[in-house]
Structure formats: C-alpha cells, structure tokens
Design an enzyme around this catalytic site. Sequence first.
Site, PDB file in Angstrom:
ATOM      1  N   GLU A  43       0.849  -1.197   0.000  1.00 39.49           N
ATOM      2  CA  GLU A  43       0.000   0.000   0.000  1.00 39.49           C
ATOM      3  C   GLU A  43       0.889   1.253   0.000  1.00 39.49           C
ATOM      4  O   GLU A  43       1.901   1.299   0.689  1.00 39.49           O
ATOM      5  CB  GLU A  43      -0.876  -0.013   1.267  1.00 39.49           C
ATOM      6  CG  GLU A  43      -1.854   1.140   1.342  1.00 39.49           C
ATOM      7  CD  GLU A  43      -2.701   1.135   2.622  1.00 39.49           C
ATOM      8  OE1 GLU A  43      -2.261   0.544   3.635  1.00 39.49           O
ATOM      9  OE2 GLU A  43      -3.798   1.724   2.606  1.00 39.49           O
ATOM     10  N   LYS A 112      -9.712   1.816  -2.476  1.00 40.08           N
ATOM     11  CA  LYS A 112      -9.967   1.315  -1.115  1.00 40.08           C
ATOM     12  C   LYS A 112     -11.406   1.621  -0.705  1.00 40.08           C
ATOM     13  O   LYS A 112     -11.858   2.772  -0.793  1.00 40.08           O
ATOM     14  CB  LYS A 112      -8.979   1.982  -0.159  1.00 40.08           C
ATOM     15  CG  LYS A 112      -8.913   1.381   1.218  1.00 40.08           C
ATOM     16  CD  LYS A 112      -7.779   2.053   1.996  1.00 40.08           C
ATOM     17  CE  LYS A 112      -7.506   1.412   3.322  1.00 40.08           C
ATOM     18  NZ  LYS A 112      -6.326   1.997   3.982  1.00 40.08           N
ATOM     19  N   CYS A 153      -5.572  -3.047   2.506  1.00 41.45           N
ATOM     20  CA  CYS A 153      -5.348  -2.923   3.948  1.00 41.45           C
ATOM     21  C   CYS A 153      -6.616  -3.089   4.801  1.00 41.45           C
ATOM     22  O   CYS A 153      -7.103  -4.186   4.985  1.00 41.45           O
ATOM     23  CB  CYS A 153      -4.619  -1.617   4.224  1.00 41.45           C
ATOM     24  SG  CYS A 153      -3.740  -1.686   5.805  1.00 41.45           S
TER      25      CYS A 153
HETATM   26  O1  LIG Z   1      -6.648  -2.169  10.174  1.00 42.61           O
HETATM   27  C1  LIG Z   1      -5.558  -1.833  10.629  1.00 42.61           C
HETATM   28  O2  LIG Z   1      -5.200  -2.106  11.767  1.00 42.61           O
HETATM   29  C2  LIG Z   1      -4.581  -1.089   9.798  1.00 42.61           C
HETATM   30  C3  LIG Z   1      -5.219  -0.532   8.566  1.00 42.61           C
HETATM   31  C4  LIG Z   1      -4.382   0.406   7.839  1.00 42.61           C
HETATM   32  O3  LIG Z   1      -3.292   0.744   8.227  1.00 42.61           O
HETATM   33  C5  LIG Z   1      -4.832   0.913   6.561  1.00 42.61           C
HETATM   34  O4  LIG Z   1      -5.975   0.651   6.158  1.00 42.61           O
HETATM   35  O5  LIG Z   1      -4.044   1.587   5.882  1.00 42.61           O
END
Ligand SMILES: O=C(O)CCC(=O)C(=O)O
Length: 274
Positions: A43, A112, A153
């Site tokens: 990401e 996303k 993510c």
């Molecule tokens: O869900 C998480 O703990 C981390 C998510 C995150 O860092 C993101 O979505 O960029």
Amino acid sequence: MDNFKISVCQLKPENNKETNIKKAEIMIREAKNNGSDIIVLPEMFNCPYDNKFFLDYSEEYPGYTTAWLSKLSSELGIYIIGGSIPELENGKLYNTSFSFNRKGELIGKHRKLHLFDIDIEDKIFFKESDTLSYGSKITVIDTEYGKIGIAICYDMRFPEYMRILALEGAKLIVVPAAFNTVTGPMHWNLLARARALDNQVYFVAASPARNIHSSYKAYGHSIIVDPFGNIINEANIEEGIISAKIDFDYVNKIRDELPLLKHRREDLYKISYK
Ligand SMILES: O=C(O)CCC(=O)C(=O)O
C-alpha cells in the site's frame, strides 16, 4: 496451467517518489529473475503513508507511476499488482491499486472501500477520510490462472467483502497493506489466516518495510497464507522479497474435501451486494 509463483516486494517507502519507484523497480526485476509470475507491491509504495503527503504525491490515471508499472510489466512479461498510490480524479483523492497483465494492460483498478479512521486511546490515531474518498467497486481481476480478488489494507477487516471476492470466483486474495506497530502485532497474522481459512483462498498481504524515521511505523511482516490457513511465507520488518508457489488445483481440492462454501445455508441467510 494453474500453478504460478507470486512474490511480494516489501520495500521501504521514503519521502521521494522517484527513489521509491527506482527501489520498486530493482526489487521487481529481482523477483522476475527468481521466476515470479505475479509481483505485488505494498500500500502507498510510492508515498509516505501520511495524510499530509497524499495530495502532493497523487496522480491522475494514466500518470507517471501507472505508466511505469505498465511499461515494466510488459517489458518483463509479468503481472504486477501495483500496491496502491494516491490517485486524483475530479478533485477527489483515492487510495488506489492498479494491476497490469503481462502485456502491460490495465486489468484492475481497486479504490480502497473502507477508509482507515481509528483512534485507539494513547496508541494510534489515523483518519484517512480527512483526505481520501471511498471507493465503490468490488475488484476481481482475471488472469490466465484464474480470478484474483483485490483489497487494500483495512478492507481485509471486513469479512463480508472477503467472502464476496470468493463468491465472485477468487481463489487468491491479494491485499496491498500497511498495518502499524499497534494493530499489526495484535491482528495481522490472525486476519490473514482467518480470511484464508474462511474463504478457502490463498491470501497474500504486502506490507512496506518499517521506516523508523516516518510518522507511521509500518508493521512489515508481509505474509502468504494457504487455503487451509497455514502460513507459507512471512517477511520480518526489513526490506526484502518473499515468494510462494500458488496452486489453484489445491484450492479446488480443499474446497472439495471441506466444502465450506457449499455448506452455507443460503435458505437462512444470504450476502447481497451490488
Ligand atoms: O486495520 C488496521 O489495523 C490497519 C489498517 C491500515 O493501516 C490501513 O488501512 O491503511
């Protein structure tokens, strides 16, 4: 052919887009030399993961980073699931993953869906929705091997979305991600294994390496899990490449032996989606 090699390039993004892209290119070339068919980046691989950088680093499609991804995938004859980058369209920013096939053609664009807005007392605060807008499409890409579901993510925390990807035919789910040193140790492995096991898919989550100088400390630990929930490969916190053989026949075998997807009680409950 249902077998292929996948590699994750766990690179350490710095505050310089060109440096990040150069580094990604070196790692992608190395992964290609190791026989990889599909190569995955993390990401926000071209940008520090911090709201204050997203606009400056953003690009419209097609742009500098996506043109480079396309050119490299066609030159090397590989698939690249290009992590994610800040994408700008009509004045809105998205956290977007662009995927290219062996000819350099765009085969997937995932924005996303679930934005990372969290506030864990005294530990971590992050509000992506301060700068980013929500995606609105489910993303499954077609390859010569079969279908691959894409998430970014925080998307991986939502079992409904993961299940939809499996129902749409994905036998592998790929997640460019950047967990952190708070939620990473608690949930990263557990989520990767659970999502693989629930949906009987291979699950590949690609993290940046940890950069101790950045405001957001990535967890690292890029991970590849098989459809029985076993970890096949896992990185540490440093830069490096991890790889695994993926065998979609094995997914079919597991789904025949333990037919979880068939045993769902759709007469009682059903997942609906657009
Ligand atoms: O869900 C998480 O703990 C981390 C998510 C995150 O860092 C993101 O979505 O960029």
